[in-house]
Design a protein around this motif. Structure first.
Motif, PDB file in Angstrom:
ATOM      1  N   GLY A  91      76.789  20.480   0.809  1.00 27.32           N
ATOM      2  CA  GLY A  91      77.735  21.626   1.200  1.00 27.32           C
ATOM      3  C   GLY A  91      77.568  22.178   2.471  1.00 27.32           C
ATOM      4  N   PHE A  92      77.373  21.097   3.692  1.00 30.90           N
ATOM      5  CA  PHE A  92      77.298  21.394   4.969  1.00 30.90           C
ATOM      6  C   PHE A  92      78.700  21.608   5.315  1.00 30.90           C
ATOM      7  CE2 PHE A  92      72.873  19.360   5.389  1.00 30.90           C
ATOM      8  CZ  PHE A  92      72.190  20.325   5.015  1.00 30.90           C
ATOM      9  N   HIS A  93      79.167  22.541   6.405  1.00 31.87           N
ATOM     10  CA  HIS A  93      80.545  22.791   6.479  1.00 31.87           C
ATOM     11  C   HIS A  93      80.771  22.439   8.117  1.00 31.87           C
ATOM     12  CE1 HIS A  93      81.477  23.960   2.498  1.00 31.87           C
ATOM     13  NE2 HIS A  93      80.338  24.877   2.658  1.00 31.87           N
ATOM     14  N   SER A  94      79.698  22.070   8.849  1.00 27.04           N
ATOM     15  CA  SER A  94      79.960  21.857  10.100  1.00 27.04           C
ATOM     16  C   SER A  94      80.975  20.731  10.554  1.00 27.04           C
ATOM     17  CB  SER A  94      78.658  21.735  10.982  1.00 27.04           C
ATOM     18  OG  SER A  94      77.832  20.863  10.605  1.00 27.04           O
ATOM     19  N   GLU A  95      81.164  20.357  11.704  1.00 26.25           N
ATOM     20  CA  GLU A  95      82.019  19.038  12.037  1.00 26.25           C
ATOM     21  C   GLU A  95      81.298  18.223  11.732  1.00 26.25           C
ATOM     22  OE1 GLU A  95      84.350  17.494  15.837  1.00 26.25           O
ATOM     23  OE2 GLU A  95      84.189  19.637  15.508  1.00 26.25           O
ATOM     24  N   GLU A 130      72.382  17.215  10.081  1.00 26.41           N
ATOM     25  CA  GLU A 130      72.267  18.716  10.992  1.00 26.41           C
ATOM     26  C   GLU A 130      71.057  19.025  11.569  1.00 26.41           C
ATOM     27  OE1 GLU A 130      74.192  21.966   8.707  1.00 26.41           O
ATOM     28  OE2 GLU A 130      75.959  21.071   9.451  1.00 26.41           O
ATOM     29  N   ARG A 159      76.363  15.031   3.834  1.00 28.44           N
ATOM     30  CA  ARG A 159      76.706  16.510   4.343  1.00 28.44           C
ATOM     31  C   ARG A 159      77.706  17.158   3.477  1.00 28.44           C
ATOM     32  NH1 ARG A 159      77.670  17.836   9.325  1.00 28.44           N
ATOM     33  NH2 ARG A 159      76.395  17.523  10.865  1.00 28.44           N
ATOM     34  N   GLN A 160      78.647  16.461   2.905  1.00 28.52           N
ATOM     35  CA  GLN A 160      79.577  16.985   2.017  1.00 28.52           C
ATOM     36  C   GLN A 160      78.854  17.253   0.819  1.00 28.52           C
ATOM     37  OE1 GLN A 160      80.026  14.163   4.069  1.00 28.52           O
ATOM     38  NE2 GLN A 160      82.208  13.955   4.098  1.00 28.52           N
ATOM     39  N   ASP A 218      85.372  15.281  -2.087  1.00 32.71           N
ATOM     40  CA  ASP A 218      85.267  15.214  -0.454  1.00 32.71           C
ATOM     41  C   ASP A 218      83.961  14.274  -0.214  1.00 32.71           C
ATOM     42  OD1 ASP A 218      83.548  17.280  -1.173  1.00 32.71           O
ATOM     43  OD2 ASP A 218      84.098  18.210   0.537  1.00 32.71           O
ATOM     44  N   TYR A 219      83.157  14.485  -1.007  1.00 32.98           N
ATOM     45  CA  TYR A 219      81.814  13.793  -0.652  1.00 32.98           C
ATOM     46  C   TYR A 219      81.751  12.133  -0.851  1.00 32.98           C
ATOM     47  CZ  TYR A 219      81.029  14.713  -5.684  1.00 32.98           C
ATOM     48  OH  TYR A 219      81.060  15.110  -6.979  1.00 32.98           O
TER      49      TYR A 219
END
Length: 150
Positions: free
Chosen positions: A68-72, A17, A64-65, A45-46
């Protein structure tokens, strides 16, 4: 007494990000483009899946997962492959940067403003030109995974 300000470390830099992170170069075995993955049923999910690296199996962890980043999630993730205790772990990142050499005098503890979800996986931050590079603590990530995936 040695002067610690002259001690340097090298980090393999990467981006999540658009933020700069790094893993100590000595921990990195190789960097590879996105590869075919075998999903692991019922995994968190990670845990993105398993990758076959020339006959060796690496577990792909989506940073990212994990953070805890939630963007695409971008299509073409980069895999930073680290060997830990004889196992291969692949950290999936948005893009790879350069190898960055930092001085220990540029080191600071992880700021409290960074979310605990991420802070627990960091060694601290280094001032790099006009930004900060967050140093990832591979051992803490492995400990976390070992506890969660038992």
């Amino acid at each position: 007494m040695s002067n610690s300000s002259n001690v340097t470390k090298q980090f393999s830099a990467f981006y999540l990000e658009n933020r700069l992170y790094g893993i100590e170069v000595g921990r990195v075995q190789e960097v590879v483009r996105s590869m075919l993955m075998t999903p692991i049923p019922l995994a968190p999910d990670y845990v993105c899946g398993l990758i076959n690296l020339r006959g060796q199996v690496a577990t792909a962890i989506g940073l990212r997962q994990l953070f805890g980043f939630h963007s695409e999630i971008p299509q073409d993730l980069i895999n930073i492959v680290c060997k830990v205790d004889g196992m291969l772990i692949s950290f999936q990142v948005d893009e790879i940067g350069d190898v960055i050499e930092v001085s220990e005098s540029e080191f600071e503890p992880t700021p409290q403003t960074i979310s605990e979800d991420i802070r627990k996986f960091m060694q601290g931050v280094y001032k790099v030109s006009n930004s900060l590079m967050s140093a990832i603590d591979v051992d803490n990530i492995i400990k976390f995974l070992n506890n969660k995936l038992k």
